[in-house]
Write an enzyme that holds these catalytic residues in place. Structure first.
Site, PDB file in Angstrom:
ATOM      1  N   GLU A   1       0.012  -3.296  12.566  1.00  0.00           N
ATOM      2  CA  GLU A   1       1.064  -3.209  11.251  1.00  0.00           C
ATOM      3  C   GLU A   1       2.368  -3.143  11.901  1.00  0.00           C
ATOM      4  O   GLU A   1       3.186  -3.365  11.286  1.00  0.00           O
ATOM      5  CB  GLU A   1       0.454  -2.042  10.436  1.00  0.00           C
ATOM      6  CG  GLU A   1       1.195  -1.869   9.065  1.00  0.00           C
ATOM      7  CD  GLU A   1       0.286  -1.027   8.125  1.00  0.00           C
ATOM      8  OE1 GLU A   1       1.327  -0.329   7.522  1.00  0.00           O
ATOM      9  OE2 GLU A   1      -0.774  -1.051   7.968  1.00  0.00           O
TER      10      GLU A   1
ATOM     11  N   ARG B   1       0.767  -6.113   3.369  1.00  0.00           N
ATOM     12  CA  ARG B   1       1.636  -5.681   4.473  1.00  0.00           C
ATOM     13  C   ARG B   1       2.450  -6.835   4.855  1.00  0.00           C
ATOM     14  O   ARG B   1       2.665  -6.828   5.962  1.00  0.00           O
ATOM     15  CB  ARG B   1       0.908  -5.019   5.591  1.00  0.00           C
ATOM     16  CG  ARG B   1       0.034  -3.670   5.067  1.00  0.00           C
ATOM     17  CD  ARG B   1       1.169  -2.577   4.962  1.00  0.00           C
ATOM     18  NE  ARG B   1       0.575  -1.407   4.704  1.00  0.00           N
ATOM     19  CZ  ARG B   1       0.429  -0.763   3.817  1.00  0.00           C
ATOM     20  NH1 ARG B   1       0.532  -1.288   2.559  1.00  0.00           N
ATOM     21  NH2 ARG B   1      -0.588   0.446   3.603  1.00  0.00           N
TER      22      ARG B   1
ATOM     23  N   SER C   1       0.980   4.212   9.915  1.00  0.00           N
ATOM     24  CA  SER C   1       0.044   3.357  10.278  1.00  0.00           C
ATOM     25  C   SER C   1       0.151   2.119  11.380  1.00  0.00           C
ATOM     26  O   SER C   1       1.153   1.340  11.287  1.00  0.00           O
ATOM     27  CB  SER C   1      -0.787   2.739   9.091  1.00  0.00           C
ATOM     28  OG  SER C   1      -1.074   3.797   8.020  1.00  0.00           O
TER      29      SER C   1
END
Length: 308
Positions: free
Chosen positions: A296, A165, A214
């Site tokens: 995130e 990520r 998310s």
């Protein structure tokens, strides 16, 4: 004084309607370049002291209510072309991930993991997006980009620092195109697989709500390459559930009842509501488990000025 452009340059543009969560104050400037040459010229002439913020479709972003003291660069139609050359799929940074997956599948090339990832290719590369065990890092060959100084460059994937990520792209660098290597596959089978992915996503995620995907990274279990460690079961949503925070609310913000790692605008939320609820979740999960979740979703911009 802003440099002359062939695209669109707007002062004080409210960013709320450009983000999936529909929150955020004004950018100092919003620049939508006509093409790469326009972007090169603009950045090359822009005062180096002026901050630049590349923005995709706003699918993984909270812009704070006070707005963004920067030139926001948002790529449009001049950057959304998709072409297939043998086993390579070349996509403009503004092309939607889902469109790239479909076009590749029609040509018998497998980038099906992109089908259910929200957002555009530029954001997917910048965040090393992944789904169903595949990540951008597994397929990316190279990118084209324009540096903050206004140089058009080609960067191999190995230089991007892709990890779980995240990437190590230089600040102010604007991605314009990405080249992927895609294995061959039967178009009908690839289409069937994508239909299954969509059905699975829609049955477990709040796709009809205003969300940004998310909210928190899974806290552990990923290698430095960004590939999933299939032996690790620790998931952010489980920690949120165990802390009793499924459905938690603050103002118009809510942790989804359907999937507790999805932060949604349930109606009338401000950026402060959303970010405040997220910070409360981090605090209470840490109290419950001793594990500190990491955002995130990207949060940028300023808090609103108190005029009282």
């Amino acid at each position: 004084m802003m440099p002359p452009v062939r695209g669109t340059l707007t002062q004080g543009r409210i960013l709320a309607d450009l983000t999936w969560l529909r929150v955020g104050g004004p950018a100092d400037w919003l620049f939508q370049p006509a093409d790469e040459a326009d972007l090169v010229q603009f950045l090359g002439a822009l005062d180096p002291a002026v901050p630049v913020f590349p923005m995709g479709v706003g699918s993984n972003l909270i812009v704070r209510d006070g707005g963004l003291r920067a030139v926001v660069i948002r790529l449009g139609r001049g950057f959304n072309a998709i072409r297939i050359e043998g086993d390579r799929v070349i996509a403009g940074a503004a092309a939607l991930d889902a469109h790239v997956a479909r076009r590749a599948a029609e040509a018998g090339r497998d980038l099906t993991f992109l089908r259910t990832i929200p957002g555009s290719i530029g954001g997917a590369v910048r965040m090393n997006a992944g789904c169903y065990g595949s990540y951008v890092a597994d397929h990316l060959i190279e990118v084209r980009a324009v540096t903050r100084e206004g140089r058009a460059v080609t960067l191999p994937a190995a230089e991007l620092g892709l990890a779980y990520r995240q990437s190590a792209l230089p600040e102010g660098c604007v991605l314009t195109e990405a080249t992927f290597r895609a294995e061959a596959g039967d178009p009908a089978e690839l289409a069937r697989r994508m239909d299954e992915q969509i059905a699975r996503r829609d049955s477990s995620q709040p796709t009809k709500e205003r969300s940004a995907g998310s909210t928190f990274r899974n806290p552990a279990g990923f290698s430095s390459t960004g590939r999933a460690d299939d032996t690790h079961e620790l998931k952010a949503w489980k920690l949120i559930d165990e802390a009793g925070l499924r459905g938690a609310r603050r103002g118009g913000a809510q942790m989804s009842e359907m999937h507790s790692n999805f932060l949604i605008n349930a109606g009338g939320a401000t950026a402060a509501d959303l970010e405040g609820l997220g910070e409360e979740v981090i605090k209470r999960v840490f109290q419950s488990s001793g594990i500190r979740l990491e955002w995130e979703i990207m949060r940028v911009g300023e808090l609103p000025v108190n005029k009282e």
